[in-house]
Design a protein around this motif. Structure first.
Motif, PDB file in Angstrom:
ATOM      1  N   THR A  43      39.837  29.062  35.865  1.00 23.08           N
ATOM      2  CA  THR A  43      38.363  28.812  35.511  1.00 23.08           C
ATOM      3  C   THR A  43      37.757  30.135  35.782  1.00 23.08           C
ATOM      4  N   LEU A  44      37.800  30.265  37.212  1.00 28.93           N
ATOM      5  CA  LEU A  44      37.077  31.276  37.764  1.00 28.93           C
ATOM      6  C   LEU A  44      37.672  32.628  37.412  1.00 28.93           C
ATOM      7  N   SER A  45      38.762  32.843  37.126  1.00 30.33           N
ATOM      8  CA  SER A  45      39.324  34.056  36.504  1.00 30.33           C
ATOM      9  C   SER A  45      38.666  34.536  35.276  1.00 30.33           C
ATOM     10  N   ASN A  46      38.054  33.684  34.556  1.00 33.20           N
ATOM     11  CA  ASN A  46      37.445  34.031  33.513  1.00 33.20           C
ATOM     12  C   ASN A  46      36.103  35.022  33.720  1.00 33.20           C
ATOM     13  N   TYR A  47      35.897  35.218  34.877  1.00 35.19           N
ATOM     14  CA  TYR A  47      34.543  35.884  35.370  1.00 35.19           C
ATOM     15  C   TYR A  47      35.201  37.208  36.227  1.00 35.19           C
ATOM     16  N   TYR A  48      36.191  37.507  35.880  1.00 36.54           N
ATOM     17  CA  TYR A  48      37.299  38.463  36.494  1.00 36.54           C
ATOM     18  C   TYR A  48      37.505  39.463  35.220  1.00 36.54           C
ATOM     19  N   SER A  49      37.688  40.856  35.495  1.00 35.08           N
ATOM     20  CA  SER A  49      38.328  41.539  34.398  1.00 35.08           C
ATOM     21  C   SER A  49      39.843  41.160  33.738  1.00 35.08           C
ATOM     22  N   PRO A  50      40.260  40.984  32.677  1.00 33.51           N
ATOM     23  CA  PRO A  50      41.363  40.398  32.541  1.00 33.51           C
ATOM     24  C   PRO A  50      42.489  41.731  33.014  1.00 33.51           C
ATOM     25  N   ALA A  51      42.018  42.879  33.265  1.00 30.51           N
ATOM     26  CA  ALA A  51      43.036  43.959  33.633  1.00 30.51           C
ATOM     27  C   ALA A  51      43.769  43.724  34.970  1.00 30.51           C
ATOM     28  N   GLN A  52      42.905  42.627  35.848  1.00 32.90           N
ATOM     29  CA  GLN A  52      43.165  42.130  37.110  1.00 32.90           C
ATOM     30  C   GLN A  52      44.476  41.457  36.952  1.00 32.90           C
ATOM     31  N   ASP A 112      25.742  27.695  39.252  1.00 34.09           N
ATOM     32  CA  ASP A 112      25.720  26.144  39.387  1.00 34.09           C
ATOM     33  C   ASP A 112      27.200  25.343  39.450  1.00 34.09           C
ATOM     34  N   TYR A 113      28.162  25.941  38.837  1.00 36.19           N
ATOM     35  CA  TYR A 113      29.613  25.593  38.930  1.00 36.19           C
ATOM     36  C   TYR A 113      30.067  25.898  40.186  1.00 36.19           C
ATOM     37  N   GLY A 126      23.724  25.321  32.807  1.00 39.72           N
ATOM     38  CA  GLY A 126      22.637  25.668  32.024  1.00 39.72           C
ATOM     39  C   GLY A 126      22.639  24.909  30.664  1.00 39.72           C
ATOM     40  N   ASP A 127      22.497  25.585  29.572  1.00 41.95           N
ATOM     41  CA  ASP A 127      22.772  25.059  28.103  1.00 41.95           C
ATOM     42  C   ASP A 127      24.204  25.030  27.692  1.00 41.95           C
ATOM     43  N   VAL A 128      25.145  25.922  28.161  1.00 39.00           N
ATOM     44  CA  VAL A 128      26.353  26.081  27.838  1.00 39.00           C
ATOM     45  C   VAL A 128      27.477  25.635  28.886  1.00 39.00           C
ATOM     46  N   SER A 129      28.247  24.648  28.679  1.00 41.01           N
ATOM     47  CA  SER A 129      29.418  24.479  29.586  1.00 41.01           C
ATOM     48  C   SER A 129      30.441  25.461  29.776  1.00 41.01           C
ATOM     49  N   ILE A 130      30.874  25.549  30.901  1.00 48.04           N
ATOM     50  CA  ILE A 130      32.071  26.507  31.401  1.00 48.04           C
ATOM     51  C   ILE A 130      32.945  26.454  30.070  1.00 48.04           C
ATOM     52  N   ARG A 161      48.781  20.847  32.684  1.00 50.59           N
ATOM     53  CA  ARG A 161      48.045  21.732  32.697  1.00 50.59           C
ATOM     54  C   ARG A 161      46.707  22.037  31.933  1.00 50.59           C
ATOM     55  N   LYS A 162      46.905  21.000  30.566  1.00 52.16           N
ATOM     56  CA  LYS A 162      45.950  20.930  30.042  1.00 52.16           C
ATOM     57  C   LYS A 162      44.705  20.083  30.633  1.00 52.16           C
ATOM     58  N   ILE A 163      45.222  18.954  31.211  1.00 50.91           N
ATOM     59  CA  ILE A 163      44.221  17.863  32.070  1.00 50.91           C
ATOM     60  C   ILE A 163      43.606  18.665  33.061  1.00 50.91           C
ATOM     61  N   ALA A 164      44.415  19.469  33.888  1.00 47.00           N
ATOM     62  CA  ALA A 164      43.728  20.105  35.180  1.00 47.00           C
ATOM     63  C   ALA A 164      42.799  21.105  34.541  1.00 47.00           C
ATOM     64  N   ASP A 165      43.067  21.771  33.605  1.00 44.02           N
ATOM     65  CA  ASP A 165      41.995  22.759  33.167  1.00 44.02           C
ATOM     66  C   ASP A 165      41.024  22.206  32.388  1.00 44.02           C
ATOM     67  N   GLU A 166      41.095  20.980  31.721  1.00 45.40           N
ATOM     68  CA  GLU A 166      39.826  20.459  31.176  1.00 45.40           C
ATOM     69  C   GLU A 166      39.024  20.002  32.206  1.00 45.40           C
ATOM     70  N   ARG A 167      39.772  19.312  33.500  1.00 53.60           N
ATOM     71  CA  ARG A 167      39.084  18.761  34.613  1.00 53.60           C
ATOM     72  C   ARG A 167      38.078  19.676  35.212  1.00 53.60           C
ATOM     73  N   ALA A 168      38.770  20.963  35.483  1.00 55.73           N
ATOM     74  CA  ALA A 168      38.246  21.997  36.315  1.00 55.73           C
ATOM     75  C   ALA A 168      36.928  22.820  35.435  1.00 55.73           C
ATOM     76  N   VAL A 169      37.186  22.890  34.142  1.00 53.31           N
ATOM     77  CA  VAL A 169      35.986  23.456  33.244  1.00 53.31           C
ATOM     78  C   VAL A 169      35.018  22.443  32.888  1.00 53.31           C
ATOM     79  N   SER A 170      34.993  21.324  33.021  1.00 51.65           N
ATOM     80  CA  SER A 170      34.055  20.157  32.466  1.00 51.65           C
ATOM     81  C   SER A 170      32.789  20.140  33.354  1.00 51.65           C
ATOM     82  N   ARG A 171      32.389  21.265  33.678  1.00 51.63           N
ATOM     83  CA  ARG A 171      31.017  21.262  34.353  1.00 51.63           C
ATOM     84  C   ARG A 171      30.140  21.759  33.654  1.00 51.63           C
ATOM     85  N   GLN A 172      28.894  21.293  33.500  1.00 51.09           N
ATOM     86  CA  GLN A 172      27.823  22.102  32.661  1.00 51.09           C
ATOM     87  C   GLN A 172      27.022  22.993  33.416  1.00 51.09           C
TER      88      GLN A 172
END
Length: 267
Positions: free
Chosen positions: A177-186, A132-133, A105-109, A92-103
């Protein structure tokens, strides 16, 4: 003397299931019916270190008594469990790192997500979806498929199954990764990782069920390959659905082109 069975608390049961990816720690075939096993065979001992997740077949192997017939004794189950849980966590750690390692703008996901997680006491302020992601996901998917293709080409069941699992793990990382742009209540009171773990497990169970109409184990080992392929398609559709919902009415988004790129990037 018969030992009293004490129900396993729901939160503890959920932790065992999640830590084992709802998968038997011995055979590790996803989608098989599982149950929580008391390693010391004391159904009243619900300590976490005494619990493991086994499929029905492997659980039966712990019940054989005496002689050389017993395939799974307590020390062996513990070794299988500990090694499997460590592997699930690392995967899970490897999969998450791979999925979010996209730059973006000035701050990575990954930096954006780390900020959100490290400051949970602050009011939730939903960020705009990272375009961009999102636009890079079809190429990311293509890269994953390119890595998996040589393993699928071997025709070896175990190798093909592992390629499916690796691809599924990576798509799960994208969903988280995409879920971080949803409300946690979901996602209720659980993390997005646990939320998607439950959904993906249910898809494995469903496809395994319909693939073996004559009963568990009647479809042969190839079922593990075909079931994984069906779950892969499910997750691809889930990613697409999340993306289309997140971009909403953003005029800068290529509504026609992106879905075609996402669906068409298959070897």
């Amino acid at each position: 003397m018969t030992k009293n069975r004490v129900p396993i608390p729901s939160d503890l049961s959920a932790e065992v299931m999640f830590s084992s990816d709802r998968t038997c720690c011995v055979c590790r075939e996803r989608g098989k019916a599982t149950q929580i096993h008391h390693i010391d065979e004391d159904p009243s001992n619900n300590k976490l270190e005494n619990l493991s997740l086994l499929c029905l077949e492997c659980h039966n192997d712990t019940q054989l008594k005496g002689g050389v017939g017993r395939k799974l004794n307590a020390p062996l189950v513990i070794k299988y469990r500990d090694e499997w849980m460590e592997r699930v966590s690392e995967r899970r750690k490897i999969a998450d790192e791979r999925a979010v390692s996209r730059q973006v703008g000035d701050v990575s996901i990954s930096q954006q997500i780390e900020t959100q997680v490290s400051r949970p006491h602050l009011p939730v302020e939903l960020k705009d979806p990272p375009m961009d992601y999102i636009n890079s996901l079809p190429e990311f998917k293509q890269a994953l498929l390119s890595q998996a293709q040589p393993k699928w080409d071997t025709g070896l069941t175990a190798t093909m199954v592992q390629a499916n699992y690796d691809y599924i793990d990576s798509l799960t990382g994208v969903l988280v990764t995409l879920s971080n742009y949803y409300s946690p209540a979901q996602f209720g009171e659980q993390s997005a990782q646990k939320y998607f773990s439950e959904i993906i497990s249910s898809r494995f169970q469903w496809h395994r069920t319909i693939s073996e109409p004559h009963g568990p184990g009647t479809g042969g080992t190839i079922v593990n390959v075909t079931v994984g392929g069906s779950v892969m398609s499910d997750l691809e559709k889930m990613v697409e659905d999340m993306v289309m919902a997140l971009v909403d009415y953003d005029d800068s988004f290529d509504w026609r082109g992106w879905p075609k790129r996402w669906r068409g990037n298959k070897i």
